[in-house]
Enzyme design. Structure first.
Site, PDB file in Angstrom:
ATOM      1  N   HIS A 202      23.174   3.359  13.307  1.00  0.00           N
ATOM      2  CA  HIS A 202      23.134   4.634  12.584  1.00  0.00           C
ATOM      3  C   HIS A 202      24.538   5.204  12.340  1.00  0.00           C
ATOM      4  O   HIS A 202      24.688   6.134  11.564  1.00  0.00           O
ATOM      5  CB  HIS A 202      22.224   5.634  13.303  1.00  0.00           C
ATOM      6  CG  HIS A 202      20.752   5.343  13.087  1.00  0.00           C
ATOM      7  ND1 HIS A 202      20.070   5.741  11.968  1.00  0.00           N
ATOM      8  CD2 HIS A 202      19.861   4.649  13.836  1.00  0.00           C
ATOM      9  CE1 HIS A 202      18.809   5.328  12.039  1.00  0.00           C
ATOM     10  NE2 HIS A 202      18.661   4.658  13.162  1.00  0.00           N
ATOM     11  N   GLU A 341      13.229   7.068   5.022  1.00  0.00           N
ATOM     12  CA  GLU A 341      14.132   7.525   6.085  1.00  0.00           C
ATOM     13  C   GLU A 341      14.576   8.949   5.783  1.00  0.00           C
ATOM     14  O   GLU A 341      14.738   9.768   6.663  1.00  0.00           O
ATOM     15  CB  GLU A 341      15.374   6.625   6.174  1.00  0.00           C
ATOM     16  CG  GLU A 341      16.319   7.064   7.285  1.00  0.00           C
ATOM     17  CD  GLU A 341      17.750   6.569   7.135  1.00  0.00           C
ATOM     18  OE1 GLU A 341      18.023   5.804   6.199  1.00  0.00           O
ATOM     19  OE2 GLU A 341      18.581   6.959   7.955  1.00  0.00           O
ATOM     20  N   HIS A 356      10.182  10.255   7.858  1.00  0.00           N
ATOM     21  CA  HIS A 356      10.599   9.582   9.093  1.00  0.00           C
ATOM     22  C   HIS A 356      11.361  10.530  10.010  1.00  0.00           C
ATOM     23  O   HIS A 356      11.072  10.639  11.199  1.00  0.00           O
ATOM     24  CB  HIS A 356      11.452   8.358   8.737  1.00  0.00           C
ATOM     25  CG  HIS A 356      12.389   7.945   9.819  1.00  0.00           C
ATOM     26  ND1 HIS A 356      13.722   8.301   9.826  1.00  0.00           N
ATOM     27  CD2 HIS A 356      12.200   7.255  10.962  1.00  0.00           C
ATOM     28  CE1 HIS A 356      14.295   7.821  10.907  1.00  0.00           C
ATOM     29  NE2 HIS A 356      13.402   7.185  11.615  1.00  0.00           N
TER      30      HIS A 356
HETATM   31 CU1  CUO Z   1      16.592   4.254  13.880  1.00  0.00          CU
HETATM   32 CU2  CUO Z   1      13.898   6.268  13.509  1.00  0.00          CU
HETATM   33  O1  CUO Z   1      15.323   5.643  14.676  1.00  0.00           O
HETATM   34  O2  CUO Z   1      15.569   5.429  12.649  1.00  0.00           O
END
Ligand code: CUO
Length: 682
Positions: A202, A341, A356
């Site tokens: 991330h 996302e 998400h």
């Molecule tokens: Cu990696 Cu939900 O945790 O995107």
């Protein structure tokens, strides 16, 4: 900048407290100015002078999040704050002003948000490329290690000389007992390397921060694929432990069956991560949190879900400019990934929302949806802790199902799209070091130490180490024999593995099994005309980062000559699922596809850094290095008439039955000749 995050920047830093930032006085909190003057420029310290800024940046918005509060990657207000910080750091004109801006923000901004934003900027600025990102478990141990160790750590720091300190062992079973069946896979969920990978992914693929950090080649598709692989791996380990595969979290109006008690204590944050009892009356509710300026209803999540499914079944999405964009074979999944996302490049977030991210938030705030109890989020709120909670996998299984629904609308690959003319895989075997049988993997437990002192503010100097137990495997190699009846060519070897049986002991059908293939490796080979013998070591896997990047030696970290240590990637020690003591049967699938169709022509030329784990992490700021859809050849339904893996095979593919055998103990100490394999020829 990352060192001892809650301690002011002017205090001596570094492993030996021998490094100091010489900071302009206006960067220092008024209350500390006298202290700063007193301890500034300590004799013998390495001093780095930080230049003044002509204009101090306006950080009043990101400062609204208190220094000791929890930062969530999924709360929209926190995301907006992060976005402002990232853009400010990215826009600094040169390294000096970047350093000054970082130093100015350092002691005013929430340390969790600050370090995330700074890591994103380091990862994306041209002039900081090649710097090793911080090892977050060392700097934020409260987010990775059993909270009960810190009182022992404190005792060591204050009462034992640096050279006499004990290593503090964390038991493998610190979060629950075996009475809780879900606890059988806690070693997976709580693995330091697994959570480190997720944080770094991330950071490599932030959802906010402007186009230069967000709009990357196929990032939405990689969001889908990386998380799909996490799920496939988790399910493989669940089957290894006699647990059924994860059920999707579909009904958001019923209590969540799985409880989780994280036992992560606060060091910097003032509140611990809240636990969630199993089968309690807790169920997701509408969120109304003044502290986060956040209001949404479960009905909103349901509306977004229904709109996304409607878009998938109609094969098109409605963009913000009111035109329809088709969800085609190659870009559809990328559009959906960014949309579901909810990244900055979502095609229409007004219509398709923030499914998400706000699902993470609703689960993380299940214990205090309206802030009545002034509580903060549970572990689902942050990317470095979310994977610890069983509900993470249930939520992501639901999210993954949307991508699967889209892939099912696509035409299956034809034999022509799967084949490689005149290329035949003749044999594919696995040879594990020191085993005298082929096609058997061996897993066991291993201990490793981590330094945590750099995350312990106001606590002297010298090393303090904690010891964890984690899964690992004996090194192995693939031995693959390929016949090329055509001219010399490039081929891409794709290696996957899936369980052979489901939780009932029934053989998985290909329709089902295809979603459980974990990628083990992918690499290109030059095929000569005639027979080719391919050998490939497990430690080179395109899915993993080297062991030393997870279990980092701080001395190595300071050695600039050691090169960059890339941290996005599945940890090498978790490459092989646990398996069973009696052996877990699995299918190893090897395919050689036509390299000419796979290769990507990146206008920036060949990459040279951080290529280790390109299957799950891509290559930094470059094009994804494989032209095929991610997950190929299993991302689509099998062609008509094919129901088993055997029927799926073409000459350029091979399935080898393998067994994963687990030893529930620590393997013997380091073998005498670490590179020796018993069998040199298959
Ligand atoms: Cu990696 Cu939900 O945790 O995107």
């Amino acid at each position: 900048m990352f060192d001892r995050p809650a301690e002011p920047l002017f205090v001596l830093k570094g492993q030996r407290r021998d490094f100091q930032f010489d900071i302009p006085e206006e960067f220092v909190n008024t209350r500390f100015k006298k202290t700063q003057r007193k301890i500034q420029k300590q004799a013998g310290a390495n001093i780095l002078k930080i230049k003044k800024l002509d204009v101090l940046p306006d950080i009043s918005f990101p400062k609204q999040l208190g220094r000791r509060e929890q930062f969530s990657h999924f709360v929209p207000k926190h995301r907006q704050m992060t976005k402002q910080l990232v853009q400010m750091l990215m826009n600094s004109s040169d390294v000096e002003s970047f350093l000054s801006t970082s130093a100015y923000c350092r002691d005013q901004i929430n340390p969790f948000m600050y370090s995330y934003a700074l890591a994103v900027a380091i990862q994306h600025r041209r002039d900081t490329m090649g710097l090793t990102l911080p090892h977050v478990p060392s700097f934020f141990p409260e987010r990775f290690f059993d909270g009960s160790v810190f009182s022992k750590v404190r005792n060591e720091v204050f009462n034992a000389a640096a050279e006499d300190r004990d290593v503090i062992a964390i038991p493998r079973d610190f979060t629950a007992s075996d009475l809780e069946p879900e606890h059988r896979v806690a070693y997976f969920r709580e693995d330091i390397g697994v959570n480190l990978h997720h944080w770094n992914w991330h950071v490599y693929y932030p959802g906010v921060g402007g186009p230069e950090v967000v709009a990357k080649d196929r990032r939405g598709e990689l969001f889908y694929y990386m998380h799909a692989q996490l799920l496939a791996r988790y399910n493989f380990d669940r089957l290894s432990n006699n647990l059924a595969r994860v059920q999707r979290l579909l009904n958001w109006r019923k209590p969540i069956e799985e409880g989780y008690f994280p036992k992560l204590n606060a060091i910097i944050a003032t509140r611990v991560w809240q636990p969630r009892p199993a089968n309690s009356v807790l169920k997701l509710s509408d969120i109304s949190r003044d502290d986060m300026q956040l209001d949404f209803d479960i009905l909103d999540l349901e509306r977004w879900r229904d709109r996304i499914y409607a878009a998938i079944s109609s094969g098109k999405v409605l963009a913000e400019n009111n035109t329809y964009v088709p969800l085609d074979d190659y870009t559809g999944i990328d559009i959906l990934g960014n949309m579901i996302e909810r990244s900055d490049i979502s095609i229409n977030s007004n219509l398709y929302g923030d499914l998400h991210g706000l699902g993470h938030v609703a689960i993380a705030l299940v214990h205090d949806p309206d802030h009545k109890h002034l509580e903060q989020a549970g572990v689902m709120g942050a990317v470095e802790t979310a994977m610890r909670d069983p509900v993470f996998y249930r939520w992501h299984s639901f999210i993954n199902d949307m991508f699967v629904a889209h892939k099912q609308t696509l035409q299956p690959y034809t034999e022509q799209e799967l084949g490689f003319r005149n290329v035949q895989v003749v044999r594919a075997d696995v040879e594990t070091q020191y085993l005298d049988v082929l096609n058997e993997f061996s897993t066991f437990w291993e201990e490793d130490d981590f330094n945590v002192d750099r995350g312990l503010d106001f606590m002297g100097n010298g090393t303090v180490r904690v010891r964890i137990t984690h899964l690992t495997h004996t090194p192995f190699r693939y031995l693959i024999q390929v016949n090329n009846a055509g001219p010399p060519r490039i081929g891409t070897v794709r290696i996957f593995m899936a369980p052979h049986f489901d939780e009932r002991g029934i053989q998985l059908t290909l329709r089902d099994q295809r979603q459980h293939f974990i990628e083990m490796d992918k690499f290109q080979v030059r095929l000569q005309t005639g027979p080719n013998q391919i050998e490939r070591l497990s430690r080179l896997s395109s899915v993993t980062i080297p062991r030393e990047n997870t279990f980092r030696d701080p001395a190595q970290e300071l050695n600039a000559d050691a090169g960059e240590m890339c941290t996005c990637g599945w940890p090498q020690h978790m490459l092989v699922p646990r398996g069973k003591v009696k052996g877990l049967p699995a299918d190893l699938f090897v395919m050689v596809s036509d390299g000419a169709g796979d290769q990507v022509r990146d206008p920036q030329g060949p990459p040279n850094t951080c290529t280790d784990a390109h299957s799950l992490c891509g290559i930094r700021n470059r094009m994804y290095p494989d032209r095929r859809p991610m997950g190929y050849p299993f991302d689509r339904l099998p062609r008509a008439g094919v129901t088993t893996l055997q029927e799926f095979l073409l000459p350029n593919m091979m399935v080898t039955p393998v067994v994963i055998r687990h030893t529930d103990g620590f393997a013997p100490a380091a073998p005498p000749t670490p590179t020796r394999f018993l069998r040199l020829q298959p």
